[in-house]
Scaffold this active site. Sequence first.
Site, mmCIF file in Angstrom:
data_model
loop_
_atom_site.group_PDB
_atom_site.id
_atom_site.type_symbol
_atom_site.label_atom_id
_atom_site.label_comp_id
_atom_site.label_asym_id
_atom_site.label_seq_id
_atom_site.Cartn_x
_atom_site.Cartn_y
_atom_site.Cartn_z
ATOM 1 N N ARG A 223 0.850 -1.186 0.000
ATOM 2 C CA ARG A 223 0.000 0.000 0.000
ATOM 3 C C ARG A 223 0.893 1.247 0.000
ATOM 4 O O ARG A 223 1.982 1.251 0.595
ATOM 5 C CB ARG A 223 -0.883 0.035 1.255
ATOM 6 C CG ARG A 223 -2.019 -0.967 1.247
ATOM 7 C CD ARG A 223 -3.117 -0.568 0.260
ATOM 8 N NE ARG A 223 -4.262 -1.453 0.307
ATOM 9 C CZ ARG A 223 -4.465 -2.488 -0.517
ATOM 10 N NH1 ARG A 223 -3.585 -2.789 -1.459
ATOM 11 N NH2 ARG A 223 -5.560 -3.220 -0.419
ATOM 12 N N HIS A 271 -1.037 0.260 -9.522
ATOM 13 C CA HIS A 271 -1.780 -0.680 -8.667
ATOM 14 C C HIS A 271 -2.358 -1.839 -9.500
ATOM 15 O O HIS A 271 -3.569 -2.068 -9.509
ATOM 16 C CB HIS A 271 -2.899 0.048 -7.902
ATOM 17 C CG HIS A 271 -3.319 -0.701 -6.661
ATOM 18 N ND1 HIS A 271 -3.665 -0.083 -5.488
ATOM 19 C CD2 HIS A 271 -3.445 -2.034 -6.420
ATOM 20 C CE1 HIS A 271 -4.001 -0.991 -4.587
ATOM 21 N NE2 HIS A 271 -3.876 -2.187 -5.132
#
Length: 308
Positions: A223, A271
Amino acid sequence: MNILYHGTLDRGETWQHLCAERLPEVDFRCWPDIGDPAEVRCLVAWTPPADLITALPNLEVLFSVGAGIDQLNLDAVPDHVRVVRMVDPGIIEGMAEYVVMATLALHRDMPFFLAEQRAGRWSFRAPPMPSARRVGVMGLGELGRAALDALMPLGFRLSGWSRSAKAIDGVECFAGAEGLEPFLASADILVCLLPLTEDTRGILCRETFAKMPRGAMLINAARGGHLVSADLIKALDSGQLSAAMLDVSDPEPLPEGHPFYAHPAVFLTPHVAAVTRAESAGLVLIDNLGRLAEGAPLVGEVDRTRGY
Ligand code: NDP
Ligand code: OXD
């Protein structure tokens, strides 16, 4: 049983069909067709709006569409609601592939060769043998273990770090706060696959980089909140780190003009390291709905006090 899906419609429809085929007794609804909100027992979502959670008075289980749950804003989710992350073979396979790709790209000096190509130079530089490099994986859960399994045949020296002690063949394992420093000291390529929790936020920071071998490299596929961006830029500019491959950022998308976009030692992917695959993840969800109906343990249930 009633379940509500909030997210992209194509995935929702795949799951709705799968559910109709395999668990016809389940009423699978796709947002915004909620029907009577009081009938909804389960919600499947990536980032459900807080007002959707409060609109569901009888919610029992919140299923994350992804492997992580930090994006769910659990402050808005009543304590009695069970939270389940997605343990999807498609995500696991995708992450193992990404880590191998990123590790090999860094190990084989692709950042250097790309820069040389752009500058119109033909610069020979022999890479070290994999056995001369140690890859250290932070997080030894579903994804960290799969990444290590995939790296194993490539000949790297491998290490791993987790909260509780582990024993993995061929991997030097470290655990807890006291294990972090020795783990970092030999991590030539550091791979972050930790969940984002209060304990791990900002863990990829100046102090961490300073404990790694000079010229080490970073892969963050967990993350954006794990990384302190300004510290990474300083570490790269000072030579403490030599390159970083980042799949995640904070915020996402990374705003226009962010220094990462133009930094010669930073490589970005948007991502995409491990995408939830509708078919394989749908089967995992169906399996969990069956388990819920039988009162059996759910695969991927999160310990809400621990945060993962
Ligand atoms: P798991 O819950 O299976 O594993 C988490 C691991 O992290 C465990 O080994 C755990 O230790 C360790 N850990 C947690 N907290 C700490 C801590 N404070 N100190 C040391 N170790 C810690 O998670 P997954 O492997 O399934 O997923 C990891 C993360 O990857 C997700 O949370 C998500 O954020 C990210 N992700 C990113 C994707 C992408 O496309 N970029 C896709 C999918 C996931 P222990 O074993 O002792 O409990
Ligand atoms: C996930 C992700 O958590 O895609 O699954 O990041």
